[in-house]
Design an enzyme around this catalytic site. Sequence first.
Site, short mmCIF file in Angstrom:
data_model
loop_
_atom_site.label_atom_id
_atom_site.label_comp_id
_atom_site.label_asym_id
_atom_site.label_seq_id
_atom_site.Cartn_x
_atom_site.Cartn_y
_atom_site.Cartn_z
N GLY A 66 0.86 -1.18 0.00
CA GLY A 66 0.00 0.00 0.00
C GLY A 66 0.89 1.22 0.00
N THR A 67 1.08 1.85 1.16
CA THR A 67 2.28 2.63 1.42
C THR A 67 2.25 4.11 1.19
OG1 THR A 67 3.69 0.74 0.98
CG2 THR A 67 4.73 2.82 0.84
#
Length: 241
Positions: A46-47
Amino acid sequence: MRPSSDLADLDATSGDETVFGPELGEFPNADERRAQSTGEGEMKTGTTTVGLRTNDGVVLATDMRASLGRMVSSKDVQKVEQIHPTGALTIAGSVSAAQNLIQTLKAESNLYEARRGKDMSMQALSTLTGNLLRSGAFFIVQPILGGVDDEGAHIYSIDAAGGMTEEEYTVTGSGSQFALGVLEQEYDDDLSIDEAKRVAARSIKSAVERDTASGNGINMCVVTDEGVEVTKHKDIDELTA
């Protein structure tokens, strides 16, 4: 009735119906099968990741959440790793590919030092990283490379296809647009390491507030000519004061 010649064009995961269905070409769980075939079922970071260059070194910061589809699969992922005596890499994208990329870069960096008796320059390391991504063997990873060499501090933004640019600051990941707004407002050429850490933390916090794929704390990495230091902080607010 659909002509038999059209059967070869059917996608078994698309839910297309034929006179022979549901035995041929039609699955009640087509959406799930399609997700598996396109990699949507793999663990991804995701991040939000950010990188900033200062006169004394670089600061890299990431959140700590990994996702599996719509589920949070881990709340304690280290998304920045040392790959060089004075270099580190953040990861965004496929976890398995990112882990393999990091292991490969560590091995190549060690081999370079053993063969030549000196550390690889950041330019050479960034070129190697881009070449590995262009090979297609690490699909799909979008890293930030930060490090210090004889020419000073460097931040490289490297896209998933291997394209590379050197920047003063950069972002990657699903929370990029939120983090970038903070960096645009607060980044300055004269930031100290401590000031850059606060700016990086505030940018990650901004992304965590709005991006559901980012969260659960922050990895903070400081790279200077003395080495690499990575710390974990569950409370982002302790870094933003």
